[in-house]
Motif scaffolding. Sequence first.
Motif, PDB file in Angstrom:
ATOM      1  N   ALA A  60       0.827  -1.206   0.000  1.00 51.95           N
ATOM      2  CA  ALA A  60       0.000   0.000   0.000  1.00 51.95           C
ATOM      3  C   ALA A  60       0.864   1.260   0.000  1.00 51.95           C
ATOM      4  CB  ALA A  60      -0.929  -0.009   1.212  1.00 51.95           C
ATOM      5  N   SER A  96       0.734   4.128  -2.765  1.00 49.82           N
ATOM      6  CA  SER A  96       0.128   5.398  -2.365  1.00 49.82           C
ATOM      7  C   SER A  96       1.111   6.556  -2.357  1.00 49.82           C
ATOM      8  CB  SER A  96      -0.510   5.249  -0.978  1.00 49.82           C
ATOM      9  OG  SER A  96       0.466   4.900  -0.014  1.00 49.82           O
ATOM     10  N   LEU A 130       1.590   7.929  -5.901  1.00 50.42           N
ATOM     11  CA  LEU A 130       0.342   8.567  -6.327  1.00 50.42           C
ATOM     12  C   LEU A 130       0.113   9.880  -5.584  1.00 50.42           C
ATOM     13  CD1 LEU A 130      -2.166   5.577  -6.665  1.00 50.42           C
ATOM     14  CD2 LEU A 130      -1.123   6.916  -8.496  1.00 50.42           C
ATOM     15  N   GLY A 131       0.299   9.866  -4.275  1.00 52.81           N
ATOM     16  CA  GLY A 131       0.115  11.095  -3.506  1.00 52.81           C
ATOM     17  C   GLY A 131       1.125  12.157  -3.868  1.00 52.81           C
ATOM     18  N   VAL A 146     -10.121   8.478  -6.043  1.00 50.97           N
ATOM     19  CA  VAL A 146      -9.583   8.106  -4.727  1.00 50.97           C
ATOM     20  C   VAL A 146     -10.530   8.549  -3.624  1.00 50.97           C
ATOM     21  CG1 VAL A 146      -7.662   8.464  -3.134  1.00 50.97           C
ATOM     22  CG2 VAL A 146      -7.210   8.139  -5.560  1.00 50.97           C
ATOM     23  N   ARG A 187     -12.208   5.697  -1.057  1.00 46.77           N
ATOM     24  CA  ARG A 187     -11.821   5.642   0.364  1.00 46.77           C
ATOM     25  C   ARG A 187     -13.037   5.550   1.282  1.00 46.77           C
ATOM     26  NH1 ARG A 187     -10.655  11.394   3.142  1.00 46.77           N
ATOM     27  NH2 ARG A 187     -12.069  12.698   1.942  1.00 46.77           N
ATOM     28  N   VAL A 210      -4.508   2.022   1.196  1.00 42.60           N
ATOM     29  CA  VAL A 210      -3.893   2.733   0.082  1.00 42.60           C
ATOM     30  C   VAL A 210      -4.577   4.065  -0.216  1.00 42.60           C
ATOM     31  CG1 VAL A 210      -5.285   1.556  -1.681  1.00 42.60           C
ATOM     32  CG2 VAL A 210      -3.013   2.443  -2.260  1.00 42.60           C
ATOM     33  N   PHE A 211      -5.891   4.151  -0.137  1.00 43.15           N
ATOM     34  CA  PHE A 211      -6.571   5.383  -0.528  1.00 43.15           C
ATOM     35  C   PHE A 211      -6.377   6.483   0.505  1.00 43.15           C
ATOM     36  CE2 PHE A 211      -9.157   1.851  -2.362  1.00 43.15           C
ATOM     37  CZ  PHE A 211      -8.751   2.046  -3.665  1.00 43.15           C
ATOM     38  N   ASN A 258      -3.850   6.711   2.625  1.00 40.63           N
ATOM     39  CA  ASN A 258      -2.447   7.106   2.617  1.00 40.63           C
ATOM     40  C   ASN A 258      -2.114   7.964   1.394  1.00 40.63           C
ATOM     41  OD1 ASN A 258      -0.089   6.481   4.422  1.00 40.63           O
ATOM     42  ND2 ASN A 258       0.849   6.014   2.454  1.00 40.63           N
ATOM     43  N   THR A 259      -2.802   7.715   0.280  1.00 44.07           N
ATOM     44  CA  THR A 259      -2.580   8.538  -0.911  1.00 44.07           C
ATOM     45  C   THR A 259      -2.969   9.986  -0.662  1.00 44.07           C
ATOM     46  OG1 THR A 259      -2.929   6.657  -2.399  1.00 44.07           O
ATOM     47  CG2 THR A 259      -3.247   8.856  -3.324  1.00 44.07           C
ATOM     48  N   THR A 284      -0.636  11.674   1.896  1.00 42.82           N
ATOM     49  CA  THR A 284       0.652  11.986   1.287  1.00 42.82           C
ATOM     50  C   THR A 284       0.550  13.221   0.403  1.00 42.82           C
ATOM     51  OG1 THR A 284       1.320   9.659   1.321  1.00 42.82           O
ATOM     52  CG2 THR A 284       2.471  11.101  -0.207  1.00 42.82           C
ATOM     53  N   ASN A 330      -1.835   5.254   9.428  1.00 43.74           N
ATOM     54  CA  ASN A 330      -2.416   4.154   8.667  1.00 43.74           C
ATOM     55  C   ASN A 330      -1.868   2.794   9.074  1.00 43.74           C
ATOM     56  OD1 ASN A 330      -4.238   5.561   6.723  1.00 43.74           O
ATOM     57  ND2 ASN A 330      -2.346   6.582   6.151  1.00 43.74           N
TER      58      ASN A 330
END
Length: 285
Positions: A107, A111, A114-115, A132, A136, A167-168, A170-171, A174, A219
């Motif tokens: 994850a 993420s 992406l973030g 996203v 989430r 993952v969502f 944390n994206t 970030t 997370n």
Amino acid sequence: MTAAEAMPRQDIERAPAAEGPAPRRTRTTRPLTRSVSARTAWLLRCLSILVPLAAWQAVSASGRVDPAFLPSPSAVWAAGLDMAAGGELAADLAASLGRIAAGFGLAVLISVPLGFAMGTLGWAQPLLEPAVGILRYLPASAFIPLLIIWLGIGEASKVALLVLGVVFFNTLMTADAVRQVPRRLLEVSATLGASRPRVAARVVFPYALPGIIDAMRVNAAAAWNFVVVAELVAATSGLGYRITRAQRFLQTDRIFAILVVIGLIGLAIDVALRLLRARVGRWAR
């Protein structure tokens, strides 16, 4: 001779000044947050553990609650030692940690890039944030039936549940950390002639790294929640599986012992990430 000249010198010195009202004495406002000494901080940390433990012991010793529902701390300790001596606690802990490492690590690998893209590239945020943001809000546990259908009841479905649960969030966290980089730093870097990839690698990422680690700290707790949920369904090992077995035989002392182990491991992970943040982000204190 005027009246002022007729007054004795000492009377003139004693006479009050006929001026406006005396200025108000300003009050110093205390800051909202005040730091405490290291000794006081450690004392408060110990109290945060000892006070609930003492209350737990008092309630269980009072006899008002059936030990089958609320075992005493000593009974929980004995149950933990019994599981540790039998080797099952170590095996289940290793299984859960392996799933955490795989799911949470995957994850993070997904993420963080992406973030970072959402926080730095103008086209990435409008392209990725709506999807996203919707995903989430979907409960990760609701995907368990689908994951079992798609991936079976093996390790793949459990790791996938961890990825979906982390993952969502944390994206987006970030991306928020990356957006906190001061604009003046970017302008100075551009003035000095640094290219965009160099600015991203040498300015944006180091500045945002403490915030990215803080997002991982938050997370990581969610990852533990999801690994226990995943192990409650169609598992043959892990701490969640051990909780299910203990529940079947009403072994609440073992359930409490496993919960204590999860809390201690989670605290150790949190402290490790705090130390990492303090080391790599000293400028962000």
